[in-house]
Design a protein around this motif. Structure first.
Motif, PDB file in Angstrom:
ATOM      1  N   UNK A   1       9.971  17.792  45.563  1.00 59.59           N
ATOM      2  CA  UNK A   1      10.903  18.180  46.631  1.00 59.59           C
ATOM      3  C   UNK A   1      11.262  16.984  47.511  1.00 59.59           C
ATOM      4  N   UNK A   2      11.414  15.818  46.899  1.00 54.59           N
ATOM      5  CA  UNK A   2      11.759  14.623  47.673  1.00 54.59           C
ATOM      6  C   UNK A   2      13.139  14.089  47.286  1.00 54.59           C
ATOM      7  N   UNK A   3      14.039  14.967  46.981  1.00 54.60           N
ATOM      8  CA  UNK A   3      15.414  14.575  46.709  1.00 54.60           C
ATOM      9  C   UNK A   3      16.107  14.457  48.061  1.00 54.60           C
ATOM     10  N   UNK A   4      16.064  13.250  48.628  1.00 57.91           N
ATOM     11  CA  UNK A   4      16.512  13.037  50.001  1.00 57.91           C
ATOM     12  C   UNK A   4      17.716  12.110  50.024  1.00 57.91           C
ATOM     13  N   UNK A   5      18.741  12.527  50.735  1.00 56.43           N
ATOM     14  CA  UNK A   5      19.923  11.682  50.931  1.00 56.43           C
ATOM     15  C   UNK A   5      19.738  10.856  52.201  1.00 56.43           C
ATOM     16  N   UNK A   6      20.462   9.746  52.285  1.00 60.76           N
ATOM     17  CA  UNK A   6      20.464   8.926  53.502  1.00 60.76           C
ATOM     18  C   UNK A   6      21.818   9.071  54.179  1.00 60.76           C
ATOM     19  N   UNK A   7      21.787   9.281  55.477  1.00 59.07           N
ATOM     20  CA  UNK A   7      23.012   9.364  56.277  1.00 59.07           C
ATOM     21  C   UNK A   7      22.974   8.239  57.300  1.00 59.07           C
ATOM     22  N   UNK A   8      23.991   7.377  57.289  1.00 64.02           N
ATOM     23  CA  UNK A   8      24.060   6.262  58.229  1.00 64.02           C
ATOM     24  C   UNK A   8      25.167   6.541  59.232  1.00 64.02           C
ATOM     25  N   UNK A   9      24.806   6.550  60.500  1.00 59.51           N
ATOM     26  CA  UNK A   9      25.772   6.816  61.559  1.00 59.51           C
ATOM     27  C   UNK A   9      26.409   5.500  61.982  1.00 59.51           C
ATOM     28  N   UNK A  10      27.711   5.350  61.704  1.00 57.08           N
ATOM     29  CA  UNK A  10      28.425   4.088  61.959  1.00 57.08           C
ATOM     30  C   UNK A  10      29.789   4.371  62.579  1.00 57.08           C
ATOM     31  N   UNK A  11      29.824   5.299  63.519  1.00 56.01           N
ATOM     32  CA  UNK A  11      31.111   5.727  64.086  1.00 56.01           C
ATOM     33  C   UNK A  11      31.270   5.377  65.556  1.00 56.01           C
TER      34      UNK A  11
ATOM     35  N   UNK B   1      25.317   8.188  52.525  1.00 56.84           N
ATOM     36  CA  UNK B   1      26.539   8.644  53.182  1.00 56.84           C
ATOM     37  C   UNK B   1      26.715   7.830  54.455  1.00 56.84           C
ATOM     38  N   UNK B   2      27.882   7.251  54.653  1.00 58.21           N
ATOM     39  CA  UNK B   2      28.167   6.477  55.860  1.00 58.21           C
ATOM     40  C   UNK B   2      29.229   7.218  56.664  1.00 58.21           C
ATOM     41  N   UNK B   3      28.884   7.555  57.898  1.00 56.52           N
ATOM     42  CA  UNK B   3      29.815   8.259  58.776  1.00 56.52           C
ATOM     43  C   UNK B   3      30.566   7.228  59.612  1.00 56.52           C
ATOM     44  N   UNK B   4      31.881   7.183  59.476  1.00 61.87           N
ATOM     45  CA  UNK B   4      32.705   6.229  60.215  1.00 61.87           C
ATOM     46  C   UNK B   4      33.513   6.948  61.291  1.00 61.87           C
TER      47      UNK B   4
ATOM     48  N   UNK C   1      28.078  16.600  54.881  1.00 57.96           N
ATOM     49  CA  UNK C   1      28.438  15.925  53.637  1.00 57.96           C
ATOM     50  C   UNK C   1      27.259  15.751  52.683  1.00 57.96           C
ATOM     51  N   UNK C   2      26.059  16.126  53.094  1.00 53.21           N
ATOM     52  CA  UNK C   2      24.884  15.977  52.228  1.00 53.21           C
ATOM     53  C   UNK C   2      25.035  16.914  51.023  1.00 53.21           C
ATOM     54  N   UNK C   3      24.824  16.408  49.814  1.00 52.91           N
ATOM     55  CA  UNK C   3      24.966  17.248  48.617  1.00 52.91           C
ATOM     56  C   UNK C   3      24.074  18.481  48.672  1.00 52.91           C
ATOM     57  N   UNK C   4      24.537  19.570  48.108  1.00 53.26           N
ATOM     58  CA  UNK C   4      23.783  20.829  48.154  1.00 53.26           C
ATOM     59  C   UNK C   4      22.443  20.726  47.436  1.00 53.26           C
ATOM     60  N   UNK C   5      22.312  19.799  46.515  1.00 50.01           N
ATOM     61  CA  UNK C   5      21.059  19.670  45.780  1.00 50.01           C
ATOM     62  C   UNK C   5      19.986  18.891  46.510  1.00 50.01           C
TER      63      UNK C   5
END
Length: 542
Positions: free
Chosen positions: A338-348, A386-389, A427-431
């Protein structure tokens, strides 16, 4: 009781049923019509008004409410003077509210005109707290109905059981891996639980999680005069033959019941030794959040016996909350536990504190800050970045040219950090099982730290939020399980999610670090200079 419309003169001596407004005249509900009221109604041109009149054999609403309230009030309950058909009852002292449910039901069954409501049975109350109310629906009631309600309440329908137990002994059993700070927090939380009852911890012992040592500790606390002993096990009780129940019976004590239909709180054990109650606390008792342990503890402190029947009768209403640390049913196979982890970078962000230039584009070691952060996320075990602009989105995307990332534009970036968190989470994938949220202006965060957060993230063990910590201070980035995504989507303004971390403290896994990389964000030119200095001194992980 007569009810109906009447002319002002005919209404003499009656009581108004509704508030009447006519021109400048306001006649409130419950007003007794006298000569002055008749004159005012006539001058205002009122032809008809609805009133009630008591007949022979009727009792006024206030008199009936007062009689019934006096009848239901038991020891430790004060009755307030009746007004507008209502008489409220208050706790005269702190304790636990004891309610005779059968009597309450009988009173309410006498007639629809008579109502009696209380707080939940066995609720802890403080002095002066309202515990019940008697309310008459109409303006009066037949005397025989009032008498029937008083008879149904004979002997009192509720009382306050005052707190009796003041001296509490605590035993904490220890196993490798149980941090001392967990024990310290447990003692602090327990002391806070006991305080409203005027009780205190007279002694606490920490012993290995084995039967012989525990038996000796319980005996010692009983010898010191403990009126209640609570055992916090390093491992949850799994069976009546487990360490805690075995130690209790080993000193001649008895197990009265193990398990309760209250969640959280299932794994509670209640017993006694030398006539003194002994509790085997469930794991949730380490948390200050209400759980089944509270329901039993407060009754015992008030000197109330808690029987097997009492415990088994707690099922209705016993589901207190969703247990966020409990694994949920899986709809798909595990991916690396259960370690399918996405990265979200806040760059806005707009870099307002930087004094002009976009801090994300400022260079450190020849690279823009945002590129340093993004490269480290890509080098980690995160599954997708995922990079948030927002502000200067084109320039930020240009700085990340050639990197395999997903861009998400936040048109509301000026509204604050929360808007970017929500854009990224959406925006994180459902999986994905979770997401690690990184700040684009923290270039000293490296892939090793992100990997350690992912390794600490263990939903099956209740570790649903992972974050770095140094000397008790929590930093960034923070990894969140999908279970919290809905709460993250409620954030607003420029305030982060620290309150959610505090709310779900039992789900937090802390990853120790050294240095200040997990705390340094580049907001000012001086901070950039500090980062340049720190970059020459690699971050060390504990």
């Amino acid at each position: 009781m007569k009810f109906g419309p009447a002319s002002p003169m005919e209404a003499m001596g009656g009581v108004t049923v509704h508030t009447l407004r006519q021109g400048s005249l306001v006649l409130k509900k419950g007003t007794t019509i006298g000569h002055a009221e008749v004159e005012a109604l006539t001058l205002a041109g009122v032809k008809e008004i609805v009133v009630v009149r008591l007949e022979d054999g009727d009792v006024s609403e206030d008199a009936a409410a007062a009689s019934i309230a006096q009848a239901v009030a038991g020891e430790g309950v004060n009755v307030e003077r009746a007004f507008t058909g209502r008489s409220n009852l208050f706790a005269a002292k702190p304790g636990v509210l004891v309610v005779d449910r059968a009597k309450v039901d009988r009173i309410n069954a006498v007639d629809e005109a008579i109502t009696f409501a209380t707080l939940a049975a066995f609720k802890p109350v403080v002095e002066g707290e309202m515990v019940a109310t008697v309310k008459l629906i109409p303006f009066g009631v037949e005397a025989k109905l009032c008498d029937a309600a008083v008879e149904a309440a004979r002997g009192g329908a509720l009382r306050i059981a005052p707190y009796m137990i003041k001296r509490v002994g605590i035993v904490s059993t220890l196993l490798p891996g149980l941090a001392p700070k967990v024990v310290e927090k447990t003692l602090r939380v327990t002391a806070e639980r006991l305080a409203p009852a005027g009780a205190a911890i007279i002694a606490e012992r920490r012993v290995p999680h084995e039967e012989t040592a525990l038996k000796a500790a319980i005996r010692e606390l009983l010898g010191l005069g403990a009126e209640l002993v609570i055992v916090f096990g390093a491992s949850a009780i799994a069976d009546r033959r487990d360490v805690i129940p075995a130690a209790l019976t080993g000193i001649g004590g008895a197990i009265e019941h193990f398990g309760m239909p209250v969640d959280p709180g299932n794994l509670l054990l209640i017993g006694n030794a030398q006539g003194i109650p002994v509790l085997g606390a469930p794991g949730c008792a380490r948390s200050p959040v209400e759980n089944g342990f509270d329901w039993v503890l407060m009754r015992l402190l008030a000197g109330l016996k808690v029987t097997r029947a009492d415990l088994t009768g707690m099922g209705v209403g016993g589901l207190l909350m969703e247990i966020v640390t409990r694994p949920q049913p899986r709809t798909k196979p595990d991916i690396e536990g259960n370690r399918n982890v996405a990265a979200v970078i806040l760059a806005a962000g707009r870099s307002t504190r930087m004094g002009g230039p976009n801090k994300l584009l400022a260079e450190l070691g020849g690279k823009p800050l945002v590129r340093i952060v993004t490269e480290q996320a890509l080098a980690s075990k995160a599954k997708g970045v995922i990079v948030v602009t927002g502000h200067q989105a084109g320039e930020v995307e240009k700085a990340l040219r050639g990197l395999k990332v997903t861009f998400v534009h936040n048109p509301d970036f000026a509204a604050g950090l929360a808007s970017s968190v929500k854009a990224g989470i959406a925006a994180v994938p459902t999986g994905a099982d979770g997401a690690v949220i990184c700040l684009g202006d923290m270039p000293l965060i490296d892939s090793q730290l992100i990997d350690r957060l992912i390794e600490a993230f263990a939903p099956d063990r209740g570790q649903l939020i992972a974050l770095p910590v140094s000397d008790g201070r929590r930093g960034n980035p923070v990894l969140w399980a999908r279970r919290f995504f809905n709460e993250l989507m409620t954030l607003d303004g420029d305030i982060g999610a620290r309150h959610l971390i505090a709310k779900h403290g039992e789900a937090v896994a802390e990853v120790p670090v050294e240095g200040h990389g997990a705390f340094l964000d580049i907001d000012t030119p001086q901070a950039l200079a500090d980062a340049q200095q720190s970059r020459r001194q690699p971050e060390r992980l504990s």
